[in-house]
Design an enzyme around this catalytic site. Structure first.
Site, short mmCIF file in Angstrom:
data_model
loop_
_atom_site.label_atom_id
_atom_site.label_comp_id
_atom_site.label_asym_id
_atom_site.label_seq_id
_atom_site.Cartn_x
_atom_site.Cartn_y
_atom_site.Cartn_z
N ARG A 36 0.81 -1.05 -0.08
CA ARG A 36 0.14 -0.04 0.12
C ARG A 36 1.05 1.25 -0.11
O ARG A 36 1.21 1.92 1.01
CB ARG A 36 -1.03 0.01 1.27
N ARG A 180 -14.87 -11.67 4.83
CA ARG A 180 -13.60 -12.05 4.48
C ARG A 180 -12.96 -13.47 4.73
O ARG A 180 -12.13 -14.23 4.09
CB ARG A 180 -12.64 -11.10 5.52
N GLN A 205 -10.59 -5.83 9.01
CA GLN A 205 -9.60 -6.82 8.51
C GLN A 205 -9.15 -7.96 9.61
O GLN A 205 -8.40 -7.01 10.70
CB GLN A 205 -8.56 -6.00 7.75
N SER A 237 -17.43 -11.84 22.05
CA SER A 237 -17.81 -13.20 22.26
C SER A 237 -16.66 -14.29 22.22
O SER A 237 -16.01 -14.12 21.31
CB SER A 237 -18.97 -13.61 21.11
N LYS A 293 -32.11 -13.45 22.15
CA LYS A 293 -32.74 -14.45 22.41
C LYS A 293 -34.44 -14.46 22.35
O LYS A 293 -34.87 -15.55 21.93
CB LYS A 293 -32.33 -14.91 24.00
N ASP A 333 -28.54 -22.49 27.79
CA ASP A 333 -28.10 -21.88 28.75
C ASP A 333 -28.62 -22.72 30.17
O ASP A 333 -27.80 -22.61 31.11
CB ASP A 333 -28.57 -20.42 28.98
N GLY A 469 -18.77 -19.02 36.40
CA GLY A 469 -19.70 -18.87 35.21
C GLY A 469 -18.89 -19.60 33.64
O GLY A 469 -19.68 -20.01 32.85
P1 NAP Z 1 -30.25 -9.15 31.50
O1 NAP Z 1 -31.26 -9.91 31.13
O2 NAP Z 1 -29.89 -7.79 31.16
O3 NAP Z 1 -30.35 -9.13 33.19
C1 NAP Z 1 -29.68 -8.21 34.04
C2 NAP Z 1 -29.91 -8.74 35.61
O4 NAP Z 1 -29.00 -7.77 36.44
C3 NAP Z 1 -31.19 -7.84 35.90
O5 NAP Z 1 -31.84 -8.89 36.99
C4 NAP Z 1 -30.71 -6.52 36.62
O6 NAP Z 1 -31.52 -6.08 37.63
C5 NAP Z 1 -29.63 -7.20 37.27
N1 NAP Z 1 -28.69 -5.78 37.52
C6 NAP Z 1 -28.00 -5.23 36.61
N2 NAP Z 1 -27.26 -4.16 37.23
C7 NAP Z 1 -27.59 -4.35 38.67
C8 NAP Z 1 -27.29 -3.67 39.81
N3 NAP Z 1 -26.29 -2.61 39.83
N4 NAP Z 1 -27.73 -4.06 41.03
C9 NAP Z 1 -28.29 -5.06 41.09
N5 NAP Z 1 -29.06 -5.88 39.95
C10 NAP Z 1 -28.41 -5.22 38.82
O7 NAP Z 1 -28.71 -9.96 31.49
P2 NAP Z 1 -28.70 -11.57 31.36
O8 NAP Z 1 -28.75 -12.03 30.18
O9 NAP Z 1 -29.63 -12.33 32.58
O10 NAP Z 1 -27.22 -11.75 32.10
C11 NAP Z 1 -26.90 -11.53 33.44
C12 NAP Z 1 -25.57 -12.11 33.64
O11 NAP Z 1 -25.72 -13.45 33.29
C13 NAP Z 1 -24.42 -11.31 32.98
O12 NAP Z 1 -23.45 -11.15 33.82
C14 NAP Z 1 -23.91 -12.61 31.99
O13 NAP Z 1 -22.57 -12.71 31.80
C15 NAP Z 1 -24.33 -13.88 32.73
N6 NAP Z 1 -24.40 -14.78 31.90
C16 NAP Z 1 -23.48 -15.98 31.62
C17 NAP Z 1 -23.85 -16.97 30.88
C18 NAP Z 1 -22.77 -18.47 30.86
O14 NAP Z 1 -22.77 -18.84 30.03
N7 NAP Z 1 -22.01 -18.29 31.93
C19 NAP Z 1 -25.04 -17.09 30.01
C20 NAP Z 1 -25.85 -16.06 30.10
C21 NAP Z 1 -25.73 -14.92 30.83
P3 NAP Z 1 -32.92 -5.22 37.24
O15 NAP Z 1 -34.06 -6.14 36.56
O16 NAP Z 1 -33.46 -4.60 38.17
O17 NAP Z 1 -32.63 -4.27 36.10
#
Ligand code: NAP
Length: 501
Positions: A36, A180, A205, A237, A293, A333, A469
């Site tokens: 380039r 790609r 890229q 991811s 989801k 999950d 997790g």
């Molecule tokens: P989500 O649907 O956005 O739900 C988030 C949850 O966290 C809600 O209950 C929310 O409460 C709560 N929350 C967020 N901030 C908060 C705070 N400061 N204080 C208290 N509660 C709080 O997300 P999700 O898909 O369920 O994912 C949640 C977690 O699970 C993530 O950390 C993700 O990494 C983990 N996860 C892991 C796997 C794995 O394979 N290991 C798979 C899926 C998810 P409110 O309802 O009050 O907002």
């Protein structure tokens, strides 16, 4: 029929010296090197290289600023440099279609190129038709993809035209990675890679290392099946590392790609309809992540496609499996959470059944974990910051809920964090005070980034059995692997891929 797709490394800097960079590119597996000259900013160094080192074919490019290049001089100077380098007989010379510049004298093959940094037109056919009719040696058209659906449209051009004439059809941006990597599956003339991170000649890229090691470039062929993770964003991811490593270990002919999909139901539905109608893309399975989801479950329902009982109870689909008559929706999950919990000696061999469990959170993860544990006869209580959300989830699933500020008083045998509290970058936070962590409690944090959260570190210090997790991630990915490939997943390979990421 064109020969195998070439792997082109673009060199955009004069330091380290060009001969050193060329030799590193050859050692790294490049088939061709693009110089380039607009970015290298040292025409003499490019000229010396062309005169002295011809161990690999070269493409010479002096990209104009109008097409995303770094050329700083005026157009007359740019064309003069192109003429000077063309006279040194590079293997290929790249000239922009829109520049209207007549190819200069010299022995080289002409790449007629077009770069659209603003997006892509609805009528891609018109662009390719107008370029192909000029009959250059190679037609190269590059667009900017909004998301994975745009990239599929670019691949359609490659599929239709790429086997009858040398063609490069790519999309820039994170969503363009699909084009790609799959360039080889659909017979492109070449794909581009950067020599190292930060040296990309176009947005999105990959490095040559990632293309070959993560995305299995050397294995990709016409019949390779395609898998991926649909979400927004998906660049973080772990799926590509984990699933590609598992396919490599098991000798499965497939590739797994990040598929950014704008965060609306309509855009996910459009992608899923497109890949269903265009079977030539060979999509055989998808992971689905935030925020799609529920959208995936809705799409399956709307198209009359089957959804497993567990996915229905979770109201969310994280896995799509291609079947002979369409798609099947599953939620791994839920099972992945159970697999993770059963790695704790106290909960193994059926001991999980009937345990009392406190779940923190009421989002997607909490729903899947609670649904799986209720199926195992556990007594589940949901604590959530938003009290109404906890109550709604509890009434839908048939379990108890309690106020968030009572979470420290919970006494379940198992405590599960399904909130994002403690996730990177908020690693100093824990969702419960240490007083909740009685040594007899099994503490499971669904967060996998970091693998050892503040909650888990505190629980371990107090003598609790802890579950990371990462185990849930491994469990859900392993179940996806089995659904897609009909065999057990190599668990050690999955764990190693996560550790190494
Ligand atoms: P989500 O649907 O956005 O739900 C988030 C949850 O966290 C809600 O209950 C929310 O409460 C709560 N929350 C967020 N901030 C908060 C705070 N400061 N204080 C208290 N509660 C709080 O997300 P999700 O898909 O369920 O994912 C949640 C977690 O699970 C993530 O950390 C993700 O990494 C983990 N996860 C892991 C796997 C794995 O394979 N290991 C798979 C899926 C998810 P409110 O309802 O009050 O907002």
């Amino acid at each position: 029929m064109p020969a195998d797709t070439l792997l082109a490394v673009s060199l955009t800097r004069s330091d380290p010296p060009l001969p050193e960079q060329v030799r590193a590119a050859i050692a790294g597996g490049a088939d061709i090197v693009e110089l380039r000259a607009d970015c290298i900013d040292d025409a003499d160094a490019v000229e010396q290289l062309l005169n002295a080192l011809r161990e690999i074919p070269y493409i010479v490019t002096v990209r104009s600023a109008a097409e995303g290049g770094s050329w700083k001089g005026d157009e007359g100077e740019r064309l003069a440099l192109i003429e000077r380098l063309a006279a040194l007989s590079p293997d290929y010379l790249d000239i922009e279609w829109k520049s209207g510049f007549n190819p200069p004298a010299g022995e080289y093959k002409l790449i007629l190129s077009h770069h659209d940094f603003s997006g892509m037109p609805n009528d891609l056919d018109a662009v390719f038709d107008q370029m192909c009719v000029l009959k250059p040696d190679v037609v190269k058209a590059v667009f900017t993809a909004r998301d994975a659906l745009d990239s599929c449209r670019v691949l359609e051009q490659l599929r239709r035209r790429g086997r009858s004439r040398p063609l490069v059809a790519l999309a820039m941006g994170e969503a363009g990675l699909l084009t790609r990597v799959l360039a080889k599956k659909f017979g492109a003339f070449l794909t581009f890679a950067s020599p190292w991170p930060g040296a990309e000649s176009a947005p999105g890229q990959p490095t040559i290392g990632d293309l070959r090691k993560v995305y299995r470039w050397d294995r990709i062929a016409e019949q390779t099946r395609v898998f991926g993770v649909a979400g927004w964003p998906v660049s973080h991811s772990l799926g590509p590392r984990v699933h590609n490593a598992a396919m490599e270990a098991e000798g499965v002919d497939g590739v797994y790609l990040p598929l950014p999909v704008e965060p609306t139901y309509e855009r996910l539905a459009a992608l899923l309809d497109y890949i269903s109608d265009n079977a030539w893309l060979d999509f055989a399975g998808l992971s689905v992540t935030i925020p799609h989801k529920q959208n995936a479950a809705r799409w399956l329902q709307g198209r009359g496609k089957p959804v497993s009982d567990m996915a229905r109870r979770c109201g969310a689909v994280n896995t799509l499996v291609r079947t002979s008559d369409g798609w099947l929706g599953e939620n791994t999950d839920a099972g992945g959470a159970v697999d993770a919990l059963e790695t704790a000696p106290e909960l193994a061999n059926g001991a999980l059944d009937g345990k009392t469990v406190d779940i923190l959170g009421a989002g997607g993860a909490a729903r899947a974990v609670a649904a799986a544990l209720l199926e195992r006869g556990c007594q589940v209580t949901i604590f959530n910051r938003d009290r109404r959300r906890a109550a709604d989830l509890a009434s839908q699933l048939g379990c108890a809920s309690a106020p968030w500020d009572k979470r420290a008083a919970g006494s379940g045998d198992v405590l599960i964090n399904c909130t994002s509290v403690g996730m990177t970058p908020d690693v100093g936070a824990s969702p419960v005070p240490e007083s909740r962590l009685a040594p007899s409690t099994v503490v499971f944090d669904t967060i996998y980034n970091p693998a050892r959260t503040k909650l888990l570190a505190s629980a371990a210090a107090r003598g609790c059995t802890i579950v990371s997790g990462v185990e849930m991630f491994v469990g859900q990915a392993a179940r996806q692997f089995t659904l897609w490939h009909g065999r057990s997943a190599p668990l050690r390979v999955l764990r190693r891929a996560i550790d190494g990421s």
